[in-house]
Design a protein around this motif. Structure first.
Motif, PDB file in Angstrom:
ATOM      1  N   SER A  27       0.819  -1.199   0.000  1.00  0.00           N
ATOM      2  CA  SER A  27       0.000   0.000   0.000  1.00  0.00           C
ATOM      3  C   SER A  27       0.863   1.262   0.000  1.00  0.00           C
ATOM      4  N   GLY A  28       0.552   2.172  -0.914  1.00  0.00           N
ATOM      5  CA  GLY A  28       1.301   3.421  -0.976  1.00  0.00           C
ATOM      6  C   GLY A  28       2.494   3.412  -1.901  1.00  0.00           C
ATOM      7  N   HIS A  29       2.877   2.230  -2.371  1.00  0.00           N
ATOM      8  CA  HIS A  29       4.017   2.167  -3.295  1.00  0.00           C
ATOM      9  C   HIS A  29       3.594   2.661  -4.679  1.00  0.00           C
ATOM     10  N   VAL A  30       4.348   3.612  -5.181  1.00  0.00           N
ATOM     11  CA  VAL A  30       3.999   4.258  -6.445  1.00  0.00           C
ATOM     12  C   VAL A  30       4.403   3.409  -7.645  1.00  0.00           C
ATOM     13  N   ASN A  51       2.292   4.810 -10.617  1.00  0.00           N
ATOM     14  CA  ASN A  51       0.848   4.939 -10.457  1.00  0.00           C
ATOM     15  C   ASN A  51       0.178   4.161 -11.599  1.00  0.00           C
ATOM     16  N   SER A  73      -2.958   0.837  -8.364  1.00  0.00           N
ATOM     17  CA  SER A  73      -2.675  -0.055  -7.251  1.00  0.00           C
ATOM     18  C   SER A  73      -2.454  -1.470  -7.797  1.00  0.00           C
ATOM     19  N   LEU A  96       8.864   2.131  -3.297  1.00  0.00           N
ATOM     20  CA  LEU A  96       8.610   3.504  -2.892  1.00  0.00           C
ATOM     21  C   LEU A  96       9.887   4.281  -3.184  1.00  0.00           C
TER      22      LEU A  96
END
Lengths: 115, 110
Positions: A27-30, A51, A73, A96
């Protein structure tokens, strides 16, 4: 989840069948990368996303391979009309990016066997 | 094309001996990374080197980045059976795509 999740873990396909491999990144990794790893070889770059944007797909072996990450995601790698030479482990990694670059966190991979 | 090359491909050492693997890039890298893959597992990030001439240590592992930022090495002192696996170097080539070497497979003889 705590790590990168890939499914299925194993996939057996008949030659000519279409397959879809799923990757749930951290989660949150681009950034999200797909690699193909043949037995005894290093991971070979296939494609990568930042993204939802697919920035490089130069490693995809043929137009039978297609990858998407529509909402930035989860990503899916699709292989159409599978061939025996597609048999390999498909690894997904998320990252990230910091000011020094990307550090990849890999999933356990999907082992694809085409009969 | 742009490549990341590693030698040797295989290395067999007696437990307790030292081990070194070498990595060379055809182009200057902004950084280099090392990963370890255990048999049946997936690559796991070990370390990233960024600066020219940088040396980093993790317990028995010593990592170096060359002055020209085109080569790197990983040295393991006094190998143990837990060191078994394949060690990969990887670097970002154009457009930030990360390219892996073919790896060095380390076997430990008891």
């Amino acid at each position: 989840g705590a790590g990168v999740s890939q499914s299925p873990r194993y996939k057996v396909a008949k030659r000519g069948q279409d397959v879809a491999l799923r990757c749930d990144p951290i989660s949150g990794h681009v950034s999200l990368f797909w690699y193909q790893q043949a037995l005894g070889q290093g991971p070979e770059f296939l494609t990568y996303f930042q993204n939802e944007a697919q920035l490089d797909k130069s490693g995809l072996p043929s137009d039978r391979f297609f990858a998407e990450r529509p909402e930035g995601s989860v990503s899916t790698l699709k292989i159409q009309r599978t061939q025996q030479e597609d048999s390999a482990v498909y690894l997904c990694a998320s990252s990230l990016k910091d000011r020094f670059g990307e550090k990849l966190f890999f999933g356990s991979g999907t082992q694809l066997s085409v009969l | 094309g742009q490549q990341v090359m590693q030698i040797p491909q295989y290395q067999h050492v007696q437990e307790g001996e030292d081990f070194t693997t070498y990595c060379n890039s055809s182009t200057t890298l902004s950084n280099i990374q090392w990963y370890k893959q255990r048999p049946g597992g997936h690559p796991v990030f070990l370390i990233q080197l960024v600066k020219s001439g940088e040396v980093k240590k993790q317990k028995r592992l010593t990592f170096q980045f060359g002055e020209a930022k085109k080569n790197s090495s990983l040295h393991i002192t006094a190998t143990q059976t837990t060191d078994v696996g394949t060690y990969f170097c990887a670097g970002p080539l154009r457009d930030d795509k990360i390219i892996f070497g073919k790896g060095t497979r380390l076997h430990i003889l008891p």
